[in-house]
Structure formats: C-alpha cells, structure tokens
Design an enzyme around this catalytic site. Structure first.
Site, short mmCIF file in Angstrom:
data_model
loop_
_atom_site.label_atom_id
_atom_site.label_comp_id
_atom_site.label_asym_id
_atom_site.label_seq_id
_atom_site.Cartn_x
_atom_site.Cartn_y
_atom_site.Cartn_z
N ARG A 87 5.68 -2.50 5.07
CA ARG A 87 5.38 -3.86 5.53
C ARG A 87 6.11 -4.88 4.66
O ARG A 87 6.67 -4.54 3.62
CB ARG A 87 3.87 -4.12 5.44
CG ARG A 87 3.32 -4.01 4.02
CD ARG A 87 1.95 -4.61 3.87
NE ARG A 87 1.37 -4.31 2.57
CZ ARG A 87 1.67 -4.94 1.44
NH1 ARG A 87 2.58 -5.89 1.43
NH2 ARG A 87 1.10 -4.60 0.30
N THR A 92 -0.65 -5.59 -3.14
CA THR A 92 -2.02 -6.05 -2.98
C THR A 92 -2.97 -4.87 -3.19
O THR A 92 -2.55 -3.75 -3.42
CB THR A 92 -2.24 -6.70 -1.60
OG1 THR A 92 -3.50 -7.39 -1.61
CG2 THR A 92 -2.23 -5.67 -0.47
N TRP A 93 -4.25 -5.17 -3.09
CA TRP A 93 -5.30 -4.16 -3.22
C TRP A 93 -6.13 -4.13 -1.97
O TRP A 93 -6.38 -5.18 -1.36
CB TRP A 93 -6.19 -4.50 -4.43
CG TRP A 93 -7.41 -3.63 -4.55
CD1 TRP A 93 -7.48 -2.40 -5.17
CD2 TRP A 93 -8.74 -3.92 -4.08
NE1 TRP A 93 -8.78 -1.91 -5.08
CE2 TRP A 93 -9.56 -2.82 -4.42
CE3 TRP A 93 -9.29 -5.00 -3.39
CZ2 TRP A 93 -10.92 -2.78 -4.11
CZ3 TRP A 93 -10.64 -4.95 -3.06
CH2 TRP A 93 -11.44 -3.86 -3.44
N HIS A 94 -6.53 -2.94 -1.56
CA HIS A 94 -7.52 -2.77 -0.50
C HIS A 94 -8.68 -1.94 -1.06
O HIS A 94 -8.47 -1.07 -1.90
CB HIS A 94 -6.93 -2.04 0.71
CG HIS A 94 -5.85 -2.79 1.40
ND1 HIS A 94 -6.04 -4.04 1.93
CD2 HIS A 94 -4.56 -2.46 1.67
CE1 HIS A 94 -4.91 -4.45 2.50
NE2 HIS A 94 -4.00 -3.51 2.35
N GLY A 173 -1.21 -5.48 9.18
CA GLY A 173 -1.99 -6.57 9.73
C GLY A 173 -2.65 -7.44 8.69
O GLY A 173 -1.97 -8.04 7.86
N ALA A 175 -6.24 -8.50 6.07
CA ALA A 175 -7.38 -8.08 5.26
C ALA A 175 -8.18 -9.31 4.89
O ALA A 175 -7.64 -10.26 4.30
CB ALA A 175 -6.90 -7.35 4.01
N CYS A 191 0.15 -10.14 -4.44
CA CYS A 191 1.05 -10.82 -3.49
C CYS A 191 2.17 -11.57 -4.20
O CYS A 191 2.80 -12.45 -3.63
CB CYS A 191 0.27 -11.76 -2.58
SG CYS A 191 -1.06 -10.96 -1.65
#
Length: 251
Positions: A87, A92-94, A173, A175, A191
């Site tokens: 992407r 970033t973190w999820h 997409g 979050a 980011c």
C-alpha cells in the site's frame, strides 16, 4: 481537504464501476497476512468480474505494517516484527480495539485515486462527527481524519488510510481508532509524522467505544460516499507537510 484538482467525476456521481450492492464480509479478528492474502484473491476475482464489490470488516492482532514510503528511521524500536506491504504511505500499527475495513471496489474509468481517498475520508469524518466529535476533519497535506488540538494536545489522527489500486480494483483501506491502546505508536514514527498526536474515539468521548459500534454507520457512510450520495466537502482546519514526500538527505 479539497483535491489538488477537480475530480474526474461530478461529486454526486458514483465512482464504482458497478451499481450492484456492495457485499460485506465480517472476518472478526484475523492475522494480517491472512487478511492480505484474502484481499489479493478477492481483488483478482473482482478484476475479472467474478464477484461483486466487497468490504471486509475486521480487527488485527497487534502488528506493524510498513507502506512503500516507509523510511528506516520510522521502524519500531521495541523489537517487534514489521510486515512490509504494497500500500501507499509509511509505517503504522494495527491491533485490538481498532476497526479496520478493506474495500475491494472496482473503480469506474477513468480511475481517480485522489477522489476515492477523499470519499473514504468523507465517510469517516461523517461517522466520527456523528459519534460526538463535531470538529473532526482534515489536515491539508496529510491523509486520514484528524481531531484539532485541544486541552494541551496536538492535532491528533483518529483514523488512517492506506490504499493500493491494481487492475482498477482497490485494496487495503482504513483503520478507525476506537478503544485501542496508543502505546505501540510510541515505538515508531507513525505514518512518518513526528509533529502531531494520535487519539481514539474512547479517549475523545471519555467513554468506551467498542469496534462494534461504528461498523454499520461506517458501512452506510462508505456506501453513500462511493455512490455520490455523501458529497466530499472541505473540512480542513490546518495545513501541514506531507510525510509521504520524503526530502533527499544532503551531504
């Protein structure tokens, strides 16, 4: 944020190639790599018109993901692994407490990626405002949805976007931070942004907001935004440098 040029389609026109209903898949908590593999399979089928547009609704176990513009200094300092993904954007973190949606949408020709991103942002802004944060909006130069500085905090990102379009079909997409911890962000340059904060719906509203609460409102808003029923508006309240535009190092 207004687009840097007029969109290819009128604001009230759908940017989807199909007018069939979007199909929703609730995947629960699912490993990032497994979800990525599912996305790739579905995107291939959508490109061949074997399936309708989809939105995958899920959460991930704790994981760092690095987009194509991630820099070495962005990466985590806590030793946790990073998955490098295709992407846009940086790292970033999820994790648990964060609502993730992956639209697998075949875009109408001519493909307008900027307009697609703005429509995702518009859907998120509407939902965040509906939940009780009326001044949520955009920061010109940066993607995602932001809450203006208040009570000693910086402007803070509450929702992030990262997408890929291949063969005319979207992947990855958005979050939305609901009731997740912010601790994991402290070990990365999230980011690529060092001069702003991060926040959650729970933190801003001073109550627990589970990931289940925004699911249906966000699905509805995404459907409306992609169809042109929800019009992209100028909700910018600040301007800041674009972190995806990496400046060359001198010397």
């Amino acid at each position: 944020m207004t687009a840097p040029r007029d969109p290819f389609f009128p604001a009230d026109r759908s940017i989807r190639a199909s007018d069939s209903p979007i199909e929703i898949q609730h995947l629960g908590t699912i490993d990032y790599q497994k979800a990525w593999d599912i996305q790739a399979q579905l995107a291939g089928k959508r490109a061949r018109d074997e399936i309708n547009d989809q939105i995958l609704v899920l959460e991930h176990p704790s994981v760092y993901t690095a987009g194509k513009r991630t820099q070495p200094e962005d990466r985590p300092t806590n030793g946790l692994p990073v998955i490098d993904v295709d992407r846009g954007g940086r790292i970033t973190w999820h994790g648990p407490g964060q609502l993730v949606m992956y639209p697998i949408i075949k875009l109408a020709e001519p493909i307008d990626v900027v307009d697609y991103v703005r429509r995702l942002e518009e859907a998120l802004i509407q939902v965040v405002r509906q939940f009780g944060i009326p001044d949520a909006g955009r920061v010109d130069g940066r993607s995602g949805v932001w809450v203006p500085a208040h009570d000693g905090s910086d402007d803070s990102k509450i929702a992030a976007l990262g997408i890929r379009v291949t063969r005319g079909v979207t992947m990855h997409g958005l979050a939305l931070n609901c009731d997740n911890t912010l601790e994991f962000y402290e070990h990365i340059v999230a980011c690529g942004i060092e001069d702003a904060g991060l926040t959650t719906l729970s933190r801003e509203l001073d109550r627990e907001v589970t990931t289940a609460e925004p699911i249906q409102p966000l699905i509805d808003a995404l459907d409306d935004a992609l169809a042109g029923r929800l019009i992209v508006a100028d909700h910018s309240f600040a301007t800041a440098p674009d972190p995806t535009r990496v400046q060359p190092k001198r010397g």
